[in-house]
Design an enzyme around this catalytic site. Structure first.
Site, PDB file in Angstrom:
ATOM      1  N   LYS A  14       0.830  -1.216   0.000  1.00 49.62           N
ATOM      2  CA  LYS A  14       0.000   0.000   0.000  1.00 49.62           C
ATOM      3  C   LYS A  14       0.862   1.264   0.000  1.00 49.62           C
ATOM      4  O   LYS A  14       0.648   2.162  -0.808  1.00 49.62           O
ATOM      5  CB  LYS A  14      -0.932   0.033   1.229  1.00 49.62           C
ATOM      6  N   ARG A  89      -9.484   0.731   8.812  1.00 44.77           N
ATOM      7  CA  ARG A  89      -9.096  -0.630   9.199  1.00 44.77           C
ATOM      8  C   ARG A  89     -10.169  -1.320  10.025  1.00 44.77           C
ATOM      9  O   ARG A  89      -9.990  -2.486  10.384  1.00 44.77           O
ATOM     10  CB  ARG A  89      -7.805  -0.583  10.023  1.00 44.77           C
ATOM     11  N   ARG A 128      11.828  -5.807   5.071  1.00 46.06           N
ATOM     12  CA  ARG A 128      11.801  -4.371   5.378  1.00 46.06           C
ATOM     13  C   ARG A 128      12.346  -4.122   6.790  1.00 46.06           C
ATOM     14  O   ARG A 128      13.042  -3.141   7.026  1.00 46.06           O
ATOM     15  CB  ARG A 128      10.372  -3.818   5.259  1.00 46.06           C
ATOM     16  N   ARG A 134      12.058  -0.836  11.691  1.00 45.07           N
ATOM     17  CA  ARG A 134      10.710  -0.740  12.271  1.00 45.07           C
ATOM     18  C   ARG A 134      10.473  -1.906  13.228  1.00 45.07           C
ATOM     19  O   ARG A 134      10.561  -3.069  12.840  1.00 45.07           O
ATOM     20  CB  ARG A 134       9.665  -0.769  11.152  1.00 45.07           C
ATOM     21  N   ARG A 146      -0.295  -9.218  13.463  1.00 40.09           N
ATOM     22  CA  ARG A 146      -0.864  -8.148  12.621  1.00 40.09           C
ATOM     23  C   ARG A 146      -1.731  -8.744  11.514  1.00 40.09           C
ATOM     24  O   ARG A 146      -2.786  -8.203  11.187  1.00 40.09           O
ATOM     25  CB  ARG A 146       0.263  -7.318  11.999  1.00 40.09           C
TER      26      ARG A 146
HETATM   27  P1  B4P Z   1       3.792  -1.917   2.208  1.00 39.09           P
HETATM   28  O1  B4P Z   1       2.627  -2.830   2.105  1.00 39.09           O
HETATM   29  O2  B4P Z   1       3.836  -0.746   1.271  1.00 39.09           O
HETATM   30  O3  B4P Z   1       3.746  -1.574   3.721  1.00 39.09           O
HETATM   31  P2  B4P Z   1       2.723  -0.683   4.530  1.00 39.09           P
HETATM   32  O4  B4P Z   1       1.674  -0.079   3.669  1.00 39.09           O
HETATM   33  O5  B4P Z   1       3.587   0.257   5.251  1.00 39.09           O
HETATM   34  O6  B4P Z   1       1.969  -1.720   5.450  1.00 39.09           O
HETATM   35  P3  B4P Z   1       1.634  -1.807   7.003  1.00 39.09           P
HETATM   36  O7  B4P Z   1       0.191  -2.213   7.021  1.00 39.09           O
HETATM   37  O8  B4P Z   1       2.605  -2.729   7.609  1.00 39.09           O
HETATM   38  O9  B4P Z   1       1.897  -0.434   7.727  1.00 39.09           O
HETATM   39  P4  B4P Z   1       1.037   0.745   8.322  1.00 39.09           P
HETATM   40  O10 B4P Z   1       2.018   1.836   8.374  1.00 39.09           O
HETATM   41  O11 B4P Z   1      -0.234   0.984   7.570  1.00 39.09           O
HETATM   42  O12 B4P Z   1       5.180  -2.628   1.928  1.00 39.09           O
HETATM   43  C1  B4P Z   1       5.716  -3.670   2.682  1.00 39.09           C
HETATM   44  C2  B4P Z   1       7.043  -4.130   2.081  1.00 39.09           C
HETATM   45  O13 B4P Z   1       6.828  -4.816   0.850  1.00 39.09           O
HETATM   46  C3  B4P Z   1       8.030  -3.003   1.735  1.00 39.09           C
HETATM   47  O14 B4P Z   1       9.290  -3.367   2.187  1.00 39.09           O
HETATM   48  C4  B4P Z   1       8.006  -2.913   0.234  1.00 39.09           C
HETATM   49  O15 B4P Z   1       9.250  -2.516  -0.313  1.00 39.09           O
HETATM   50  C5  B4P Z   1       7.681  -4.336  -0.169  1.00 39.09           C
HETATM   51  N1  B4P Z   1       6.949  -4.393  -1.435  1.00 39.09           N
HETATM   52  C6  B4P Z   1       5.966  -3.550  -1.830  1.00 39.09           C
HETATM   53  N2  B4P Z   1       5.509  -3.909  -3.049  1.00 39.09           N
HETATM   54  C7  B4P Z   1       6.216  -5.031  -3.430  1.00 39.09           C
HETATM   55  C8  B4P Z   1       6.199  -5.885  -4.592  1.00 39.09           C
HETATM   56  N3  B4P Z   1       5.370  -5.671  -5.615  1.00 39.09           N
HETATM   57  N4  B4P Z   1       7.047  -6.953  -4.600  1.00 39.09           N
HETATM   58  C9  B4P Z   1       7.888  -7.176  -3.574  1.00 39.09           C
HETATM   59  N5  B4P Z   1       7.961  -6.404  -2.454  1.00 39.09           N
HETATM   60  C10 B4P Z   1       7.139  -5.340  -2.392  1.00 39.09           C
HETATM   61  O16 B4P Z   1       0.595   0.281   9.801  1.00 39.09           O
HETATM   62  C11 B4P Z   1       1.499   0.063  10.867  1.00 39.09           C
HETATM   63  C12 B4P Z   1       0.742  -0.035  12.208  1.00 39.09           C
HETATM   64  O17 B4P Z   1       0.133   1.256  12.519  1.00 39.09           O
HETATM   65  C13 B4P Z   1      -0.442  -1.011  12.283  1.00 39.09           C
HETATM   66  O18 B4P Z   1      -0.026  -2.328  12.563  1.00 39.09           O
HETATM   67  C14 B4P Z   1      -1.281  -0.362  13.430  1.00 39.09           C
HETATM   68  O19 B4P Z   1      -0.746  -0.695  14.703  1.00 39.09           O
HETATM   69  C15 B4P Z   1      -1.112   1.109  13.215  1.00 39.09           C
HETATM   70  N6  B4P Z   1      -2.201   1.683  12.384  1.00 39.09           N
HETATM   71  C16 B4P Z   1      -2.020   2.226  11.142  1.00 39.09           C
HETATM   72  N7  B4P Z   1      -3.211   2.633  10.634  1.00 39.09           N
HETATM   73  C17 B4P Z   1      -4.160   2.328  11.571  1.00 39.09           C
HETATM   74  C18 B4P Z   1      -5.588   2.480  11.614  1.00 39.09           C
HETATM   75  N8  B4P Z   1      -6.265   3.001  10.592  1.00 39.09           N
HETATM   76  N9  B4P Z   1      -6.255   2.051  12.722  1.00 39.09           N
HETATM   77  C19 B4P Z   1      -5.581   1.537  13.766  1.00 39.09           C
HETATM   78  N10 B4P Z   1      -4.230   1.347  13.792  1.00 39.09           N
HETATM   79  C20 B4P Z   1      -3.523   1.742  12.693  1.00 39.09           C
END
Ligand code: B4P
Length: 191
Positions: A14, A89, A128, A134, A146
Protein backbone atom coordinates in the site's frame (compact mmCIF):
# COMPACT_ATOMS: atom_id res chain seq x y z
CA UNK A 1 -12.67 14.71 -6.53
CA UNK A 2 -10.83 11.40 -6.79
CA UNK A 3 -10.87 9.63 -3.41
CA UNK A 4 -9.21 6.22 -3.30
CA UNK A 5 -8.99 3.71 -0.48
CA UNK A 6 -5.91 1.54 -1.03
CA UNK A 7 -6.59 -1.60 0.93
CA UNK A 8 -4.79 -4.80 1.86
CA UNK A 9 -2.99 -6.66 4.63
CA UNK A 10 0.28 -5.42 6.18
CA UNK A 11 2.99 -5.75 3.54
CA UNK A 12 0.62 -5.79 0.56
CA UNK A 13 2.40 -2.80 -0.97
CA UNK A 14 0.00 0.00 0.00
CA UNK A 15 2.68 2.49 1.00
CA UNK A 16 4.82 1.61 -2.02
CA UNK A 17 1.97 2.05 -4.52
CA UNK A 18 0.52 5.16 -2.81
CA UNK A 19 3.71 7.08 -3.61
CA UNK A 20 3.30 6.28 -7.33
CA UNK A 21 -0.45 7.03 -7.35
CA UNK A 22 -0.10 10.49 -5.77
CA UNK A 23 2.48 11.44 -8.40
CA UNK A 24 0.33 10.35 -11.34
CA UNK A 25 -3.01 11.75 -10.13
CA UNK A 26 -1.83 14.67 -7.92
CA UNK A 27 -3.62 13.46 -4.82
CA UNK A 28 -2.83 13.97 -1.15
CA UNK A 29 -1.46 10.85 0.53
CA UNK A 30 -2.95 10.10 3.95
CA UNK A 31 -1.27 7.14 5.65
CA UNK A 32 -2.41 6.61 9.24
CA UNK A 33 0.72 4.48 9.82
CA UNK A 34 2.95 7.39 8.70
CA UNK A 35 0.94 9.89 10.77
CA UNK A 36 1.30 7.70 13.87
CA UNK A 37 5.05 7.20 13.26
CA UNK A 38 5.39 11.03 13.03
CA UNK A 39 3.71 11.35 16.43
CA UNK A 40 6.15 8.78 17.85
CA UNK A 41 9.14 10.60 16.33
CA UNK A 42 7.89 13.92 17.75
CA UNK A 43 7.65 12.36 21.22
CA UNK A 44 3.98 13.30 21.80
CA UNK A 45 1.71 11.63 24.39
CA UNK A 46 -0.40 10.25 21.53
CA UNK A 47 2.75 8.79 19.97
CA UNK A 48 3.79 7.12 23.22
CA UNK A 49 0.38 5.44 23.56
CA UNK A 50 0.36 4.42 19.87
CA UNK A 51 3.89 2.96 20.02
CA UNK A 52 2.94 0.39 22.66
CA UNK A 53 0.05 -0.85 20.50
CA UNK A 54 1.92 -0.73 17.19
CA UNK A 55 4.96 -2.60 18.52
CA UNK A 56 2.60 -5.34 19.69
CA UNK A 57 0.87 -5.51 16.28
CA UNK A 58 -2.45 -4.18 17.62
CA UNK A 59 -4.66 -1.42 16.23
CA UNK A 60 -4.62 2.09 17.67
CA UNK A 61 -8.10 3.21 18.94
CA UNK A 62 -10.57 4.31 16.25
CA UNK A 63 -11.13 7.80 17.73
CA UNK A 64 -7.38 8.52 17.55
CA UNK A 65 -6.96 7.66 13.86
CA UNK A 66 -10.33 9.17 12.83
CA UNK A 67 -9.31 12.41 14.59
CA UNK A 68 -6.01 12.49 12.68
CA UNK A 69 -7.80 11.97 9.34
CA UNK A 70 -10.40 14.65 10.16
CA UNK A 71 -7.60 17.15 10.86
CA UNK A 72 -5.86 16.35 7.59
CA UNK A 73 -9.08 16.67 5.53
CA UNK A 74 -9.83 20.04 7.14
CA UNK A 75 -6.25 21.21 6.53
CA UNK A 76 -6.52 20.59 2.75
CA UNK A 77 -9.75 22.26 1.59
CA UNK A 78 -8.72 22.74 -2.06
CA UNK A 79 -7.41 19.21 -2.64
CA UNK A 80 -8.21 17.40 -5.89
CA UNK A 81 -8.55 14.16 -3.94
CA UNK A 82 -7.03 11.88 -1.36
CA UNK A 83 -5.50 8.45 -1.21
CA UNK A 84 -6.28 6.68 2.04
CA UNK A 85 -3.47 4.21 2.81
CA UNK A 86 -3.96 1.87 5.78
CA UNK A 87 -7.25 3.59 6.67
CA UNK A 88 -9.98 2.55 7.30
CA UNK A 89 -9.10 -0.63 9.20
CA UNK A 90 -12.38 -1.23 11.12
CA UNK A 91 -16.10 -0.87 10.38
CA UNK A 92 -16.23 2.12 12.72
CA UNK A 93 -13.41 3.85 10.80
CA UNK A 94 -15.09 3.14 7.44
CA UNK A 95 -18.42 4.62 8.62
CA UNK A 96 -16.63 7.69 10.05
CA UNK A 97 -14.76 8.21 6.77
CA UNK A 98 -18.04 8.08 4.81
CA UNK A 99 -19.53 10.68 7.19
CA UNK A 100 -16.51 13.00 6.86
CA UNK A 101 -16.48 12.75 3.06
CA UNK A 102 -20.26 13.24 2.80
CA UNK A 103 -19.81 16.54 4.64
CA UNK A 104 -17.40 17.52 1.85
CA UNK A 105 -19.76 16.18 -0.85
CA UNK A 106 -16.86 14.03 -2.08
CA UNK A 107 -17.52 10.33 -1.48
CA UNK A 108 -15.03 7.48 -2.00
CA UNK A 109 -14.56 6.87 -5.74
CA UNK A 110 -13.18 3.32 -5.43
CA UNK A 111 -11.61 0.92 -2.96
CA UNK A 112 -8.75 -1.14 -4.40
CA UNK A 113 -7.94 -4.28 -2.47
CA UNK A 114 -4.48 -5.78 -3.00
CA UNK A 115 -4.37 -9.56 -2.74
CA UNK A 116 -1.02 -11.13 -1.66
CA UNK A 117 -0.44 -14.63 -0.15
CA UNK A 118 0.48 -14.71 3.55
CA UNK A 119 4.00 -16.21 3.16
CA UNK A 120 4.96 -13.45 0.73
CA UNK A 121 3.63 -10.80 3.17
CA UNK A 122 5.73 -12.22 6.01
CA UNK A 123 8.86 -12.35 3.83
CA UNK A 124 8.39 -8.74 2.61
CA UNK A 125 7.88 -7.38 6.14
CA UNK A 126 10.84 -9.28 7.61
CA UNK A 127 12.97 -7.97 4.78
CA UNK A 128 11.80 -4.37 5.38
CA UNK A 129 12.46 -4.86 9.11
CA UNK A 130 16.14 -5.55 8.39
CA UNK A 131 16.55 -2.23 6.52
CA UNK A 132 14.13 0.13 8.25
CA UNK A 133 14.51 -0.91 11.87
CA UNK A 134 10.71 -0.74 12.27
CA UNK A 135 9.99 -2.61 15.52
CA UNK A 136 6.74 -4.13 14.20
CA UNK A 137 8.58 -5.66 11.20
CA UNK A 138 11.35 -7.39 13.19
CA UNK A 139 9.59 -10.33 14.72
CA UNK A 140 7.63 -13.02 12.87
CA UNK A 141 5.24 -13.52 15.80
CA UNK A 142 4.27 -9.81 15.79
CA UNK A 143 3.84 -9.92 12.00
CA UNK A 144 1.55 -12.96 12.34
CA UNK A 145 -0.46 -11.10 15.01
CA UNK A 146 -0.86 -8.15 12.62
CA UNK A 147 -2.06 -10.50 9.88
CA UNK A 148 -4.49 -12.05 12.38
CA UNK A 149 -5.82 -8.59 13.34
CA UNK A 150 -6.24 -7.86 9.62
CA UNK A 151 -8.28 -11.06 9.10
CA UNK A 152 -10.44 -10.52 12.18
CA UNK A 153 -11.06 -6.75 12.11
CA UNK A 154 -10.16 -5.34 8.70
CA UNK A 155 -10.82 -7.88 5.90
CA UNK A 156 -14.59 -7.51 6.52
CA UNK A 157 -14.38 -4.04 4.94
CA UNK A 158 -14.20 -5.71 1.52
CA UNK A 159 -17.91 -6.53 2.00
CA UNK A 160 -18.60 -2.99 3.23
CA UNK A 161 -17.28 -1.46 -0.01
CA UNK A 162 -18.58 -4.29 -2.19
CA UNK A 163 -22.12 -3.49 -1.00
CA UNK A 164 -21.54 0.10 -2.15
CA UNK A 165 -20.38 -1.23 -5.56
CA UNK A 166 -16.91 0.27 -5.00
CA UNK A 167 -14.63 -2.70 -4.26
CA UNK A 168 -12.09 -3.80 -6.89
CA UNK A 169 -9.64 -6.60 -6.14
CA UNK A 170 -6.25 -6.78 -7.84
CA UNK A 171 -3.35 -9.22 -7.72
CA UNK A 172 -0.59 -7.66 -5.57
CA UNK A 173 2.09 -10.15 -6.70
CA UNK A 174 4.63 -9.14 -9.34
CA UNK A 175 6.95 -6.20 -9.81
CA UNK A 176 6.03 -2.79 -8.38
CA UNK A 177 5.43 -1.56 -11.96
CA UNK A 178 3.19 -4.51 -12.83
CA UNK A 179 1.06 -3.93 -9.73
CA UNK A 180 0.94 -0.18 -10.47
CA UNK A 181 -0.46 -0.87 -13.96
CA UNK A 182 -3.23 -3.00 -12.46
CA UNK A 183 -4.05 -0.22 -10.00
CA UNK A 184 -4.17 2.54 -12.61
CA UNK A 185 -6.46 0.35 -14.75
CA UNK A 186 -8.78 -0.03 -11.74
CA UNK A 187 -8.72 3.72 -11.01
CA UNK A 188 -9.52 4.59 -14.60
CA UNK A 189 -12.42 2.12 -14.64
CA UNK A 190 -13.94 3.87 -11.61
CA UNK A 191 -13.13 7.53 -12.30
P1 B4P B 1 3.79 -1.92 2.21
O1 B4P B 1 2.63 -2.83 2.11
O2 B4P B 1 3.84 -0.75 1.27
O3 B4P B 1 3.75 -1.57 3.72
P2 B4P B 1 2.72 -0.68 4.53
O4 B4P B 1 1.67 -0.08 3.67
O5 B4P B 1 3.59 0.26 5.25
O6 B4P B 1 1.97 -1.72 5.45
P3 B4P B 1 1.63 -1.81 7.00
O7 B4P B 1 0.19 -2.21 7.02
O8 B4P B 1 2.60 -2.73 7.61
O9 B4P B 1 1.90 -0.43 7.73
P4 B4P B 1 1.04 0.75 8.32
O10 B4P B 1 2.02 1.84 8.37
O11 B4P B 1 -0.23 0.98 7.57
O12 B4P B 1 5.18 -2.63 1.93
C1 B4P B 1 5.72 -3.67 2.68
C2 B4P B 1 7.04 -4.13 2.08
O13 B4P B 1 6.83 -4.82 0.85
C3 B4P B 1 8.03 -3.00 1.74
O14 B4P B 1 9.29 -3.37 2.19
C4 B4P B 1 8.01 -2.91 0.23
O15 B4P B 1 9.25 -2.52 -0.31
C5 B4P B 1 7.68 -4.34 -0.17
N1 B4P B 1 6.95 -4.39 -1.44
C6 B4P B 1 5.97 -3.55 -1.83
N2 B4P B 1 5.51 -3.91 -3.05
C7 B4P B 1 6.22 -5.03 -3.43
C8 B4P B 1 6.20 -5.89 -4.59
N3 B4P B 1 5.37 -5.67 -5.62
N4 B4P B 1 7.05 -6.95 -4.60
C9 B4P B 1 7.89 -7.18 -3.57
N5 B4P B 1 7.96 -6.40 -2.45
C10 B4P B 1 7.14 -5.34 -2.39
O16 B4P B 1 0.60 0.28 9.80
C11 B4P B 1 1.50 0.06 10.87
C12 B4P B 1 0.74 -0.03 12.21
O17 B4P B 1 0.13 1.26 12.52
C13 B4P B 1 -0.44 -1.01 12.28
O18 B4P B 1 -0.03 -2.33 12.56
C14 B4P B 1 -1.28 -0.36 13.43
O19 B4P B 1 -0.75 -0.69 14.70
C15 B4P B 1 -1.11 1.11 13.22
N6 B4P B 1 -2.20 1.68 12.38
C16 B4P B 1 -2.02 2.23 11.14
N7 B4P B 1 -3.21 2.63 10.63
C17 B4P B 1 -4.16 2.33 11.57
C18 B4P B 1 -5.59 2.48 11.61
N8 B4P B 1 -6.26 3.00 10.59
N9 B4P B 1 -6.25 2.05 12.72
C19 B4P B 1 -5.58 1.54 13.77
N10 B4P B 1 -4.23 1.35 13.79
C20 B4P B 1 -3.52 1.74 12.69
Amino acid sequence: MLNIVLFGPPGAGKGTQSKLIVEKYTLIHLSTGDLLRSEIAAGTALGAEAKLLMDAGRLVPDEVVVGMIRNKLNANPGAGGFIFDGFPRTGEQAASLDDLLNELNAPITTMISMDVPERELIDRLLSRGKDSGRADDQNEEVIKDRLDVYQKQTAVLKNYYDKQGKMQEINGLGTVDEVFTRITNAIEKAA
